[in-house]
Write a protein that holds these residues in place. Structure first.
Motif, PDB file in Angstrom:
ATOM      1  N   ARG A 295      -7.207  10.629  27.822  1.00  0.00           N
ATOM      2  CA  ARG A 295      -6.681  11.948  28.170  1.00  0.00           C
ATOM      3  C   ARG A 295      -7.190  12.358  29.562  1.00  0.00           C
ATOM      4  NH1 ARG A 295      -3.072  16.098  27.986  1.00  0.00           N
ATOM      5  NH2 ARG A 295      -4.083  18.102  28.180  1.00  0.00           N
TER       6      ARG A 295
ATOM      7  N   ARG B 294      -5.371  10.727  32.358  1.00  0.00           N
ATOM      8  CA  ARG B 294      -3.976  11.135  32.518  1.00  0.00           C
ATOM      9  C   ARG B 294      -3.841  12.536  33.087  1.00  0.00           C
ATOM     10  NH1 ARG B 294      -1.261   7.164  33.386  1.00  0.00           N
ATOM     11  NH2 ARG B 294       0.738   8.047  32.866  1.00  0.00           N
ATOM     12  N   THR B 295      -4.946  13.271  33.177  1.00  0.00           N
ATOM     13  CA  THR B 295      -4.830  14.659  33.611  1.00  0.00           C
ATOM     14  C   THR B 295      -5.538  14.928  34.939  1.00  0.00           C
ATOM     15  OG1 THR B 295      -6.721  15.155  32.220  1.00  0.00           O
ATOM     16  CG2 THR B 295      -4.559  15.675  31.314  1.00  0.00           C
TER      17      THR B 295
ATOM     18  N   SER C 179      -0.629  12.292  27.575  1.00  0.00           N
ATOM     19  CA  SER C 179      -0.268  12.882  28.869  1.00  0.00           C
ATOM     20  C   SER C 179       0.316  14.273  28.637  1.00  0.00           C
ATOM     21  CB  SER C 179       0.778  12.024  29.582  1.00  0.00           C
ATOM     22  OG  SER C 179       0.297  10.722  29.747  1.00  0.00           O
ATOM     23  N   ASN C 180       0.714  14.542  27.388  1.00  0.00           N
ATOM     24  CA  ASN C 180       1.410  15.806  27.109  1.00  0.00           C
ATOM     25  C   ASN C 180       0.702  16.715  26.119  1.00  0.00           C
ATOM     26  OD1 ASN C 180       4.099  15.665  28.596  1.00  0.00           O
ATOM     27  ND2 ASN C 180       3.937  13.635  27.666  1.00  0.00           N
TER      28      ASN C 180
ATOM     29  N   ASP D  76      -3.253  17.938  24.214  1.00  0.00           N
ATOM     30  CA  ASP D  76      -4.708  17.928  24.231  1.00  0.00           C
ATOM     31  C   ASP D  76      -5.242  16.830  23.299  1.00  0.00           C
ATOM     32  OD1 ASP D  76      -7.306  19.365  24.662  1.00  0.00           O
ATOM     33  OD2 ASP D  76      -7.137  19.465  22.478  1.00  0.00           O
TER      34      ASP D  76
ATOM     35  N   VAL E  73      -4.986  21.621  33.341  1.00  0.00           N
ATOM     36  CA  VAL E  73      -4.675  20.253  33.732  1.00  0.00           C
ATOM     37  C   VAL E  73      -3.754  20.252  34.941  1.00  0.00           C
ATOM     38  CG1 VAL E  73      -5.016  19.263  31.434  1.00  0.00           C
ATOM     39  CG2 VAL E  73      -2.777  20.132  32.060  1.00  0.00           C
TER      40      VAL E  73
ATOM     41  N   GLN F  77       3.189  19.301  31.540  1.00  0.00           N
ATOM     42  CA  GLN F  77       3.113  18.767  30.178  1.00  0.00           C
ATOM     43  C   GLN F  77       4.332  19.162  29.355  1.00  0.00           C
ATOM     44  OE1 GLN F  77      -1.072  18.078  28.669  1.00  0.00           O
ATOM     45  NE2 GLN F  77      -1.063  20.253  29.128  1.00  0.00           N
TER      46      GLN F  77
END
Ligand code: NCC
Length: 337
Positions: free
Chosen positions: A30, A33-34, A108-109, A111, A166, A170
Motif C-alpha cells: 500500500r 502505491r501511494t 492502489s484504491n 486503505d 494519499v 483512488q
C-alpha cells in the motif's frame, strides 16, 4: 512425499513467518502505491516475483535431491518430459497471476486495513472450494465456525482508516471489485494447488517449479498487454525503489511459505492458523511492548478461539450430539402424539 512427517515446531514456524510476511506485505505494498510520484508498473513486480520464486524453488530442489545429476534428472523428468503436468499447474498459476495483480489494484484504491478486513471473505470461499473440489465434507458446526472465524479475524484486524492524505487518485469501487475477484481466485487456486500436490508423491519444489514456469509466461503476457508501451518506453524496472524491491522480496518469500503451509496442513487450516498467529503475535506485543488492545480486538480474538475449538471438535461427536438432539426431539414428538 505428500505426507512426510514434520515437527509441530516447524509447522508453527512456517505459519508464523507466512502470517508475519502477509501482514507486512499488505502495508508495504500500500505504501509503495501511494507515496511515489514515479509509480512502478505493478505487473512487472508480479512477474519478477514469479522469477524469484522459481530461482528459490530450484535452490530448494537442489538441496532436496542432493547432487546436480539427480536434480537435472528431476527437472528433465518433471518439466521437459511432463508437458501435461506443467499444463495442469498453469491453471493455478494463471489464477494466482490474476489474484496477485488484483492485490495491487485493490491496494492502489483502498486503505490497507479495509483491504485486510474485506479480504477475509476468502475463508468461507476457500471452505466452499474445499468441499466442492476435494469432495471433503464439513459438518454444520464446522461451517458455522468458518463464518465465525471470518467475523473474528475481521474484528481482530479492525483499525481506523488511515488519516494521511494519499498522492494518487483512488476509486474505492474498483478496489472492492478487485478484492472480490482476489477472494474467488485465492479460494480456487489454493485448493486446486492442494489437490494436485496431495494427489501424487511429486515433491513440493517440483510442483512449485512447474507452476512458476507458467507463472512467468502468464505474468509476462500481463506486463505487455497492460503496460506494454509504457514498459518499452520507460523500462521494466522503472520506479523501482528499495521499498518496491522489499515488496517483491516479501511476495516471493510469502508465496513459498504459503506453499509449505498448504503442504503440511490444508487451505482451511491455513486460515485458522493464520488467525491464531495474528492473535498470538498481538498478545506477545502486549506482553513485550505494552501494546494497548482494543475492545474489538478482544471480541474478535474470542470469536477466533471459539471458532478454532468448534472446528476442531471431532465430527462423530458433533453428529452424536445432533443425533441425541434428534432422538430427544423424536421422543418428544412421540410423547406429543
Ligand atoms: O491470499 P493467499 O495467501 O491465499 O495467496 C496465496 C499467495 O501465495 C502464492 N503461492 C501459492 C501457492 C504456491 N505454491 N506458491 C505461491 O507462491 C500465490 O502466488 C499468492 O500470492 C493468505 O492466506 O492470506 C495469503 O495472503 C497472501 C497475501 O497477503 C494476499 O494474497 C494479499 O495480497 C500472502 N502472501 C504474501 O504475504 C506475499 C500469503 O502468504 C498468505
Amino acid at each position: 512425499m505428500a505426507n512426510e512427517p514434520v515437527s509441530l515446531i516447524f509447522k508453527i514456524y512456517c505459519l508464523s513467518v507466512m502470517t508475519l510476511v502477509a501482514a507486512t506485505y499488505t502495508v508495504a505494498l500500500r505504501y509503495t502505491r501511494t507515496i511515489s510520484s514515479d509509480l512502478y508498473f505493478s505487473t512487472t513486480a508480479v512477474c519478477i516475483t514469479e522469477v524469484i520464486k522459481l530461482i528459490l524453488s530450484l535452490g530448494m530442489l537442489a538441496k532436496e535431491t542432493g547432487t546436480p545429476s539427480r536434480m537435472k534428472n528431476a527437472i528433465v523428468e518433471h518439466v521437459f518430459q511432463s508437458p501435461k503436468e506443467v499444463l495442469k499447474l498453469s491453471v493455478p498459476s494463471l489464477v494466482y497471476a490474476v489474484q496477485n495483480n488484483m492485490a495491487f489494484l485493490a491496494l492502489s484504491n483502498l486503505d490497507a486495513a479495509v483491504y485486510q478486513v474485506t479480504y477475509q471473505l476468502k475463508i468461507p470461499c476457500t471452505a466452499l472450494c474445499t468441499v466442492l473440489m476435494l469432495s471433503r465434507s464439513l459438518s454444520r458446526l464446522q461451517w458455522f465456525s468458518v463464518f465465525m472465524l471470518c467475523g473474528g479475524v475481521t474484528l481482530v484486524q479492525w483499525k481506523p482508516v488511515e488519516a494521511t492524505k494519499v498522492q494518487i487518485e483512488q476509486n474505492p469501487f474498483l478496489g472492492f471489485v478487485a478484492i472480490a475477484v482476489a477472494v474467488l481466485c485465492s479460494g480456487f487456486a489454493g485448493v486446486y494447488f492442494e489437490k494436485v500436490l496431495k494427489s501424487s508423491d511429486t515433491s513440493l519444489w517440483v510442483r512449485n517449479i512447474q507452476m512458476y514456469l507458467s507463472g512467468i509466461v502468464v505474468t509476462l503476457a500481463g506486463v505487455f498487454v497492460t503496460d506494454g508501451d509504457k514498459v518499452l518506453e520507460k523500462g521494466f524496472f522503472f520506479g523501482y525503489t528499495p521499498w518496491v524491491c522489499f515488496v517483491v522480496f516479501l511476495a516471493s518469500v510469502g508465496g513459498l511459505y504459503t506453499s509449505v503451509v498448504v503442504k503440511y496442513t490444508d487451505n482451511i487450516m491455513k486460515g485458522f492458523s493464520a488467525a491464531a498467529a495474528i492473535i498470538l503475535s498481538t498478545v506477545a506485543s502486549v506482553l513485550l511492548f505494552g501494546l494497548q488492545i482494543t475492545a474489538t480486538f478482544t471480541l474478535g480474538a474470542m470469536l477466533v478461539c471459539v471458532s478454532i475449538y468448534l472446528y476442531g471438535l471431532p465430527k462423530q461427536d458433533t453428529s452424536k450430539l445432533l443425533r441425541v438432539d434428534t432422538d430427544k426431539e423424536s421422543k418428544q414428538k412421540l410423547m406429543n402424539i
